[in-house]
Design an enzyme around this catalytic site. Structure first.
Site, PDB file in Angstrom:
ATOM      1  N   SER A 104       9.643   8.410  16.438  1.00  0.00           N
ATOM      2  CA  SER A 104       8.580   8.172  15.476  1.00  0.00           C
ATOM      3  C   SER A 104       7.267   8.005  16.233  1.00  0.00           C
ATOM      4  CB  SER A 104       8.914   6.903  14.685  1.00  0.00           C
ATOM      5  OG  SER A 104       7.867   6.586  13.804  1.00  0.00           O
ATOM      6  N   LYS A 125       8.823  12.673  14.249  1.00  0.00           N
ATOM      7  CA  LYS A 125       8.287  12.148  12.976  1.00  0.00           C
ATOM      8  C   LYS A 125       6.881  11.644  13.275  1.00  0.00           C
ATOM      9  CE  LYS A 125       9.027   7.699  10.610  1.00  0.00           C
ATOM     10  NZ  LYS A 125      10.017   6.834   9.960  1.00  0.00           N
ATOM     11  N   LYS A 178       3.449   9.672  11.839  1.00  0.00           N
ATOM     12  CA  LYS A 178       2.839   8.811  10.823  1.00  0.00           C
ATOM     13  C   LYS A 178       1.550   9.470  10.334  1.00  0.00           C
ATOM     14  CE  LYS A 178       5.653   5.313  11.109  1.00  0.00           C
ATOM     15  NZ  LYS A 178       6.400   4.785   9.964  1.00  0.00           N
ATOM     16  N   ASP A 218       5.573  10.631   7.798  1.00  0.00           N
ATOM     17  CA  ASP A 218       5.832   9.355   7.118  1.00  0.00           C
ATOM     18  C   ASP A 218       4.497   8.730   6.729  1.00  0.00           C
ATOM     19  OD1 ASP A 218       6.681   6.915   6.217  1.00  0.00           O
ATOM     20  OD2 ASP A 218       7.519   6.235   8.126  1.00  0.00           O
ATOM     21  N   GLU A 257       8.010  11.302   4.001  1.00  0.00           N
ATOM     22  CA  GLU A 257       8.626  10.014   3.728  1.00  0.00           C
ATOM     23  C   GLU A 257       7.638   9.088   3.021  1.00  0.00           C
ATOM     24  OE1 GLU A 257      10.039   8.367   7.394  1.00  0.00           O
ATOM     25  OE2 GLU A 257      10.781   6.538   6.468  1.00  0.00           O
ATOM     26  N   ASP A 304      11.806   5.499   1.537  1.00  0.00           N
ATOM     27  CA  ASP A 304      12.117   4.456   2.518  1.00  0.00           C
ATOM     28  C   ASP A 304      11.878   3.109   1.827  1.00  0.00           C
ATOM     29  OD1 ASP A 304      12.199   2.650   4.620  1.00  0.00           O
ATOM     30  OD2 ASP A 304      10.481   3.430   5.698  1.00  0.00           O
ATOM     31  N   LYS A 359      17.793   2.118   6.021  1.00  0.00           N
ATOM     32  CA  LYS A 359      17.577   1.086   7.042  1.00  0.00           C
ATOM     33  C   LYS A 359      18.422  -0.102   6.619  1.00  0.00           C
ATOM     34  CE  LYS A 359      12.789   2.075   8.279  1.00  0.00           C
ATOM     35  NZ  LYS A 359      11.410   1.804   7.837  1.00  0.00           N
ATOM     36  N   GLY A 379      14.368   3.056  11.562  1.00  0.00           N
ATOM     37  CA  GLY A 379      14.298   1.988  12.562  1.00  0.00           C
ATOM     38  C   GLY A 379      13.131   1.072  12.266  1.00  0.00           C
TER      39      GLY A 379
HETATM   40  O1  NPG Z   1      11.865   3.843  15.936  1.00  0.00           O
HETATM   41  O2  NPG Z   1      12.229   1.804  15.368  1.00  0.00           O
HETATM   42  C1  NPG Z   1      11.561   2.829  15.323  1.00  0.00           C
HETATM   43  C2  NPG Z   1      10.333   2.823  14.455  1.00  0.00           C
HETATM   44  C3  NPG Z   1      10.456   3.796  13.364  1.00  0.00           C
HETATM   45  O3  NPG Z   1       8.476   4.460  12.301  1.00  0.00           O
HETATM   46  C4  NPG Z   1       9.359   3.653  12.352  1.00  0.00           C
HETATM   47  N1  NPG Z   1       9.459   2.620  11.536  1.00  0.00           N
HETATM   48  O4  NPG Z   1       8.174   2.952   8.256  1.00  0.00           O
HETATM   49  O5  NPG Z   1       9.894   3.733   9.205  1.00  0.00           O
HETATM   50  C5  NPG Z   1       8.882   3.050   9.246  1.00  0.00           C
HETATM   51  C6  NPG Z   1       8.494   2.443  10.524  1.00  0.00           C
HETATM   52  C7  NPG Z   1       7.717   1.206  10.640  1.00  0.00           C
HETATM   53  C8  NPG Z   1       7.933   0.373  11.694  1.00  0.00           C
HETATM   54  C9  NPG Z   1       6.699   0.903   9.765  1.00  0.00           C
HETATM   55  C10 NPG Z   1       7.184  -0.749  11.864  1.00  0.00           C
HETATM   56  C11 NPG Z   1       5.948  -0.216   9.934  1.00  0.00           C
HETATM   57  C12 NPG Z   1       6.163  -0.999  11.013  1.00  0.00           C
END
Ligand code: NPG
Length: 368
Positions: free
Chosen positions: A135, A161, A163, A189, A214, A239, A263, A291
């Site tokens: 991510s 992925k 953001k 995402d 997402e 999600d 998750k 994650g």
């Molecule tokens: O690899 O653990 C990982 C992070 C994956 O992008 C990730 N998590 O929305 O899925 C999500 C996101 C997230 C993490 C969003 C922390 C906000 C804070």
């Protein structure tokens, strides 16, 4: 099993590089762990709540409060239990799936360790490795973003992925697609950053052959996601909206959820996560494992879950070194040929490295 003691631990883990999403920028991960001492064995759970309620309504201080004052008294007040009893005992208390899920996780880990049984055996998984996706956060410039993505491609990650948010989307997606070529699986995402009126804008993403988008809209806007699914070709993945199997079934029936991110922490634990997986398999909905910047505790257990056959898309289960410079409280998780090995040790699949754990611990509470 009898729960003899519960210890809550808080850790502060510095991130190698800030991680920015449309929810905000994270530079340190405040980690909340639960240790359950049950008849001579210790089980660990990880609560995935962030330090502020920017991703979901839960946050670390709130999760600790509800656990100490409401969840634990009800959980242990009912006498000996196993993991399957945790959710039913807590069902009359509304919400707080992340806090509940951490308790169930600790009890499940203790139970499996007491039986000398692996989580892989408990779930009946046969896969020995799972594909690893990464991510990528929002960057200040496109050049910096491309340098980061190239590094992950070089590391061997099989899926990217990215953001996105309004103002940081089409240009960045086009540049990344150009860099990684047409064959590398690529998804985006939005973490709820768009509105129902953004359909025409989001349709521009259809040009980039994305696996999915997402959570484009706010978590409660199921109808909006269903309408958007009819408006754009890129599949809609939910999600934040999915917090239970029942809600997932509704979202699928309404046409709002073409792909599901599961998750375990967000849905109240691994047992509900398996129910959502089974439902999606029955409905023909592809799933993948998300994650929350977990330590090796949560990541190891996620790697086992993601070995279930319905997880047909690569998950956000990257190497320990993706976010953290130091080892992540357990033995490091590595990737080989873009895959993570499914752990098979007794319990949920990790051993806690107590010296590392102690060195990052900022607070300990004896909750029971
Ligand atoms: O690899 O653990 C990982 C992070 C994956 O992008 C990730 N998590 O929305 O899925 C999500 C996101 C997230 C993490 C969003 C922390 C906000 C804070």
């Amino acid at each position: 099993m009898k729960v003899d003691a519960i210890t809550l631990r808080e850790l502060q883990l510095p991130l190698k590089h800030f991680f920015e999403t449309s929810c905000g920028r994270v530079t340190h991960r405040r980690i909340f762990l639960v240790a359950a001492a049950c008849e001579g064995v210790e089980g660990w759970g990880e609560c995935v709540a962030l330090s502020d309620p920017s991703y979901s309504p839960e946050y670390v201080d709130g999760a600790q409060h509800v656990m100490i004052h409401h969840l634990l008294p009800r959980l242990v007040g009912g006498g000996p239990l196993d993991a399957a009893d945790v959710a039913p005992r807590l069902a009359k208390l509304h919400g707080h799936p992340m806090a509940k899920g951490a308790l169930e996780m600790a009890v499940l880990d203790a139970q499996l360790r007491a039986e000398n049984r692996s989580f892989a055996d408990f779930l009946g998984v046969t896969a020995t490795r799972i594909p690893s996706g990464v991510s990528v956060g929002i960057h200040d410039t496109v050049d910096e973003l491309l340098a980061t993505v190239q590094g992950y491609v070089d590391d061997g990650y099989v899926r990217i992925k990215l953001k996105i948010e309004p103002g940081n989307d089409i240009e960045q997606v086009a540049a990344v697609r150009d860099l990684i070529g047409p064959d590398t699986p690529f998804q985006v995402d939005a973490n709820t950053a768009y509105r129902r009126t953004d359909g025409a804008h989001l349709r521009r993403l259809d040009d980039f052959d994305l696996l999915l988008i997402e959570q484009p809209l706010p978590e409660h806007d199921i109808i909006g996601h269903a309408r958007l699914a009819a408006e754009i070709a890129t599949p809609i993945c939910l999600d934040e909206s999915l917090v239970s199997a029942a809600g997932t079934a509704d979202a699928i029936e309404l046409g709002a959820c073409e792909i599901a991110n599961i998750k375990p922490g967000r849905v109240g634990g691994y047992l509900e996560a398996v129910r959502i997986h089974d439902l999606c398999v029955a409905k023909g909905i592809p799933v993948w494992c998300g994650g929350m910047l977990e330590t090796g505790i949560g990541r190891a257990a996620n790697a086992v879950l993601a070995a279930l056959p319905g997880f047909t898309l690569p998950g956000d289960i990257s190497a320990s070194t993706r976010f953290y410079a130091e080892d992540i409280v357990t033995e490091p998780i590595g990737i080989t040929d873009g895959h993570v090995t499914v752990p098979t040790s007794p319990g949920l699949g990790f051993e806690v490295a107590s010296t590392i754990l102690d060195s990052f611990t900022t607070a300990t509470v004896q909750a029971l």
